[in-house]
Enzyme design. Structure first.
Site, PDB file in Angstrom:
ATOM      1  N   HIS A 191       0.788  -1.226   0.000  1.00 15.92           N
ATOM      2  CA  HIS A 191       0.000   0.000   0.000  1.00 15.92           C
ATOM      3  C   HIS A 191       0.828   1.288   0.000  1.00 15.92           C
ATOM      4  O   HIS A 191       0.442   2.273  -0.606  1.00 15.92           O
ATOM      5  CB  HIS A 191      -1.023  -0.024   1.140  1.00 15.92           C
ATOM      6  CG  HIS A 191      -2.238  -0.808   0.749  1.00 15.92           C
ATOM      7  ND1 HIS A 191      -2.802  -1.770   1.523  1.00 15.92           N
ATOM      8  CD2 HIS A 191      -2.960  -0.788  -0.386  1.00 15.92           C
ATOM      9  CE1 HIS A 191      -3.829  -2.303   0.894  1.00 15.92           C
ATOM     10  NE2 HIS A 191      -3.945  -1.725  -0.273  1.00 15.92           N
ATOM     11  N   ARG A 298     -10.244   3.762  -1.917  1.00 20.50           N
ATOM     12  CA  ARG A 298      -9.964   2.849  -0.803  1.00 20.50           C
ATOM     13  C   ARG A 298     -10.415   3.536   0.489  1.00 20.50           C
ATOM     14  O   ARG A 298      -9.627   4.187   1.171  1.00 20.50           O
ATOM     15  CB  ARG A 298      -8.474   2.515  -0.760  1.00 20.50           C
ATOM     16  CG  ARG A 298      -7.985   1.715  -1.966  1.00 20.50           C
ATOM     17  CD  ARG A 298      -6.494   1.412  -1.865  1.00 20.50           C
ATOM     18  NE  ARG A 298      -6.089   0.330  -2.735  1.00 20.50           N
ATOM     19  CZ  ARG A 298      -5.519   0.489  -3.933  1.00 20.50           C
ATOM     20  NH1 ARG A 298      -5.288   1.690  -4.405  1.00 20.50           N
ATOM     21  NH2 ARG A 298      -5.166  -0.565  -4.654  1.00 20.50           N
ATOM     22  N   ARG A 334     -15.096   1.765  -2.371  1.00 22.19           N
ATOM     23  CA  ARG A 334     -15.001   0.401  -1.852  1.00 22.19           C
ATOM     24  C   ARG A 334     -15.375   0.413  -0.370  1.00 22.19           C
ATOM     25  O   ARG A 334     -14.937   1.277   0.381  1.00 22.19           O
ATOM     26  CB  ARG A 334     -13.573  -0.115  -2.023  1.00 22.19           C
ATOM     27  CG  ARG A 334     -13.400  -1.512  -1.478  1.00 22.19           C
ATOM     28  CD  ARG A 334     -12.053  -2.063  -1.825  1.00 22.19           C
ATOM     29  NE  ARG A 334     -10.989  -1.429  -1.061  1.00 22.19           N
ATOM     30  CZ  ARG A 334      -9.700  -1.685  -1.260  1.00 22.19           C
ATOM     31  NH1 ARG A 334      -9.337  -2.499  -2.218  1.00 22.19           N
ATOM     32  NH2 ARG A 334      -8.788  -1.096  -0.535  1.00 22.19           N
ATOM     33  N   ASN A 454      -4.204  -7.104  -7.510  1.00 22.65           N
ATOM     34  CA  ASN A 454      -3.161  -7.113  -6.467  1.00 22.65           C
ATOM     35  C   ASN A 454      -3.349  -8.313  -5.549  1.00 22.65           C
ATOM     36  O   ASN A 454      -2.409  -9.059  -5.270  1.00 22.65           O
ATOM     37  CB  ASN A 454      -3.216  -5.832  -5.634  1.00 22.65           C
ATOM     38  CG  ASN A 454      -3.049  -4.595  -6.487  1.00 22.65           C
ATOM     39  OD1 ASN A 454      -2.524  -4.688  -7.589  1.00 22.65           O
ATOM     40  ND2 ASN A 454      -3.487  -3.465  -5.999  1.00 22.65           N
ATOM     41  N   ASP A 455      -4.580  -8.468  -5.075  1.00 23.96           N
ATOM     42  CA  ASP A 455      -4.844  -9.616  -4.213  1.00 23.96           C
ATOM     43  C   ASP A 455      -5.023 -10.890  -5.025  1.00 23.96           C
ATOM     44  O   ASP A 455      -4.570 -11.956  -4.626  1.00 23.96           O
ATOM     45  CB  ASP A 455      -6.090  -9.370  -3.351  1.00 23.96           C
ATOM     46  CG  ASP A 455      -5.748  -8.529  -2.132  1.00 23.96           C
ATOM     47  OD1 ASP A 455      -4.718  -8.825  -1.498  1.00 23.96           O
ATOM     48  OD2 ASP A 455      -6.486  -7.583  -1.830  1.00 23.96           O
ATOM     49  N   ARG A 465       2.007 -10.349  -1.180  1.00 25.32           N
ATOM     50  CA  ARG A 465       2.286  -9.148  -1.969  1.00 25.32           C
ATOM     51  C   ARG A 465       3.193  -8.157  -1.248  1.00 25.32           C
ATOM     52  O   ARG A 465       3.728  -7.242  -1.866  1.00 25.32           O
ATOM     53  CB  ARG A 465       0.971  -8.471  -2.384  1.00 25.32           C
ATOM     54  CG  ARG A 465       0.137  -8.007  -1.214  1.00 25.32           C
ATOM     55  CD  ARG A 465      -1.266  -7.626  -1.638  1.00 25.32           C
ATOM     56  NE  ARG A 465      -1.387  -6.210  -1.949  1.00 25.32           N
ATOM     57  CZ  ARG A 465      -2.547  -5.581  -2.121  1.00 25.32           C
ATOM     58  NH1 ARG A 465      -3.675  -6.255  -2.055  1.00 25.32           N
ATOM     59  NH2 ARG A 465      -2.583  -4.314  -2.386  1.00 25.32           N
TER      60      ARG A 465
HETATM   61  C1  PEP Z   1      -6.564  -5.317  -5.358  1.00 24.23           C
HETATM   62  O1  PEP Z   1      -6.532  -6.190  -4.495  1.00 24.23           O
HETATM   63  O2  PEP Z   1      -6.136  -5.468  -6.505  1.00 24.23           O
HETATM   64  C2  PEP Z   1      -7.130  -3.997  -5.055  1.00 24.23           C
HETATM   65  C3  PEP Z   1      -7.511  -3.214  -6.019  1.00 24.23           C
HETATM   66  O3  PEP Z   1      -7.213  -3.592  -3.790  1.00 24.23           O
HETATM   67  P1  PEP Z   1      -6.017  -3.386  -2.757  1.00 24.23           P
HETATM   68  O4  PEP Z   1      -4.742  -3.154  -3.509  1.00 24.23           O
HETATM   69  O5  PEP Z   1      -6.427  -2.201  -1.947  1.00 24.23           O
HETATM   70  O6  PEP Z   1      -6.027  -4.646  -1.979  1.00 24.23           O
HETATM   71 MG    MG Z   2      -7.501  -6.018  -2.606  1.00 23.27          MG
END
Ligand code: PEP
Ligand code: MG
Length: 581
Positions: A191, A298, A334, A454-455, A465
């Site tokens: 993040h 976010r 979100r 990302n997740d 990550r």
């Molecule tokens: C993700 O997981 O790709 C996402 C957009 O949210 P974050 O990076 O906040 O987990």
């Molecule tokens: Mg995510």
């Protein structure tokens, strides 16, 4: 000395290093003589005064910046400082038990925790977070030296070198003074990396022991493009960096000129480019880069350093202002994507937070913050095209739980005759593989889908990550990722539900072209990446991107896929891809 990490936000910055280390301060119990009681009481009073001044300063700064909803949070904290239950009790403990101020504070904290635990009202019980925050601050002021720097009051400008930077610390940090960020941990979807990119601040993460190896105050150069941090560079090296910095500036201003250009491929396919945003102030940056709305806000960053849930009114205000700034484009908010720590700070954390109680999984036990947010979202939606995004659902059951909660909240608003938007769009963030693989079951329940790569990548490939030791295994172009995306895109198209991608891959021009080749027509990314992605899109034909993307689906490794894409689509290496693949 040159330290190597992962470049996560491009560009070069140089300045004095400010090292931040976080250590849990031990609390000692010291028996004090009768003659020392007065001194301990005065130490405690001084720490409370210091805490009050700090809280007031944070509050004033936020108000000055127009961040009024955040500023209100600190009123509650200031009130707690005045509460006789807290200070008078601690003074009594010092006098009666003849102990030092730190220990007295700790005892009072335990007594108050016991009291909070007895509350049956969930809202009151949750105020324990505030209490802990206030007590923690006094404790810090007691043990730390007077006038110790706080994140909001740092001598600057400086290059922040931190072991780690939590979202709450990022929220308090005065970013105006930060030239660059370097962290020991992290990778490109971490993040802090995301925030640095949003702010256009060069950043290198995953530097392992930077905080220990860089002498405080030394001159450092952060090269976010190459993923390097140079300590005390030589004169000629510094000159070279300055020349590169100048070149970057010129390129940046050239790209800024493309703001009004449409994001259309050479064969006329339009791709909607939206922005990912963490802080409300970034909406202005999104607009500056020509974002067609916010594809991901976010919202949990609103909790700030105090880890305090904003009230319904404060949220309505934030969401409404975002809509006003992005008008006529949509704003996608979100729902709270928080961990268990936010609900019960200091309590036992999940053994594996990424797989534990997080986001909507917290609703059954603690629905109130989610209810309040949904009320605020529904109310704010009367001011413009607001879209609600549900994160972290793993299947139909938990998606339905959120939709039921939404219905319940709507019913209450109806009963109360409060104005809200009935047909607010609700979307699902596909970031858990089980959801990404069952789009046919989930799509009929929602208005839109957005893939959180990302997740999704972290769970598909079983690669943390945030862990730099495995960042080489975090491969956005892994065949499993492309195949999962391909089938999700097809399943969404079959149900005529729009699907976008809002993970960091969308910010990488090369990956963005593959996504478009697979049929994605909406991408949401860190605002600063929009001009480069747009330039890449305008240089290709969508039908060619499609051919290449489909050819990639039958390749065996991320490396082969990347080589093919570079050869066939001729896109210069991007920072995110170069750092990881
Ligand atoms: C993700 O997981 O790709 C996402 C957009 O949210 P974050 O990076 O906040 O987990
Ligand atoms: Mg995510």
């Amino acid at each position: 000395m040159i330290l190597k990490g992962t470049g996560v936000s491009p560009g070069i910055a140089m300045g004095q290093a400010l090292i931040m280390e976080r250590e849990a301060a031990p609390v000692f119990r010291l028996a004090i003589a009768a003659g020392q009681v007065g001194r301990e009481v005065e130490r405690l009073a001084a720490a409370v005064r210091e805490s009050r001044a700090q809280l007031q300063a944070i509050k004033d700064r936020l108000s000055r910046e127009g961040n009024v909803p955040h500023a209100y949070i600190f009123d509650a904290h200031l009130l707690m400082l005045e509460d006789p239950l807290l200070l008078d009790r601690a003074v009594a403990v010092i006098r009666e038990e003849r102990v030092n101020a730190e220990w007295a504070l700790r005892e009072v904290s335990e007594q108050l925790h016991a009291l909070f635990d007895e509350f049956t009202d969930a809202y009151l019980r949750e105020r324990r977070t505030d209490l802990d925050d206030v007590l923690g601050r006094i404790q810090l002021n007691l043990t730390g030296s007077p006038g110790a720097p706080s994140l909001a009051r740092l001598p600057g400008p400086f290059v922040l070198v931190a072991e780690d930077l939590t979202p709450s610390e990022a929220a308090e940090l005065d970013w105006e003074r930060v030239l660059a960020v370097a962290t020991d941990v992290g990778s490109s979807t971490y993040h802090t990396a995301i925030i640095a990119r949003s702010r256009g601040i060069p950043s290198v993460v995953g530097l392992a022991e930077a905080t220990r190896r860089i002498p405080a105050g030394s001159l450092v150069v952060v090269d976010g493009t190459r993923g390097e941090l140079v300590v005390d560079p030589s004169g000629p090296a510094l000159e070279t960096f300055r020349a590169e910095q100048e070149r970057d500036r010129r390129e940046e201003s050239r790209l800024q000129q493309t703001r009004a250009d449409p994001a259309v491929t050479r064969d006329g396919v339009t791709v909607t480019l939206r922005a990912n945003v963490e802080f409300p102030e970034e909406a202005a940056t999104a607009a500056r880069y020509g974002a067609a709305g916010i594809g991901l806000f976010r919202s949990e960053y609103l909790l700030g350093r105090a880890r305090q849930w904003p009230t319904e009114e404060q949220q309505v205000d934030v969401y409404r202002r975002l809509l006003e700034q992005m008008r006529p484009h949509p704003v996608t908010v979100r729902m709270w994507d928080v961990g268990r720590e936010e609900l019960a700070p200091g309590g036992p954390s999940s053994p594996n937070p990424a797989l534990g109680e997080r986001a909507l999984r917290l609703i059954p036990r603690s629905p109130e913050p989610f209810r309040v947010q949904l009320r605020a979202l529904l109310r704010a939606a009367v001011h413009g095209p607001l879209r609600i995004l549900v994160p972290f659902a793993s299947g139909l059951a938990d998606l339905r739980m959120v939709l039921d909660l939404l219905e319940e909240v709507k019913n209450v608003l109806r009963r109360e005759s409060v104005a809200f938007r009935e047909d607010v769009a609700v979307g699902l963030n596909l970031e858990v593989p089980s959801a990404a693989l069952t789009v046919d079951l989930l799509a009929p329940q929602v208005d839109f889908l957005t893939v959180g790569t990302n997740d999704l990548i972290q769970y598909l490939l079983a690669v943390d990550r945030a862990d730099p030791r495995v960042s080489g295994l975090y491969q956005p172009l892994h065949p499993a990722v492309l195949r999962t995306l391909d089938q999700a895109v097809r399943a969404a198209a079959a149900q005529a539900v729009p699907l976008s991608v809002c993970g960091e891959v969308a910010a990488d021009p090369l990956a963005a072209l593959v996504l478009v080749g697979l049929g994605v027509r909406e991408l949401s990314m860190t605002p600063g990446a929009i001009p480069r992605v747009k330039a890449a899109l305008r240089a290709v034909r969508a039908d060619r991107a499609r051919e290449v993307a489909y050819a990639c689906l039958s390749l065996s490794t991320a490396a082969e896929i990347e080589a093919t894409l570079r050869r066939e689509l001729a896109v210069a290496p991007a920072v995110v891809a170069a750092g990881e693949e």
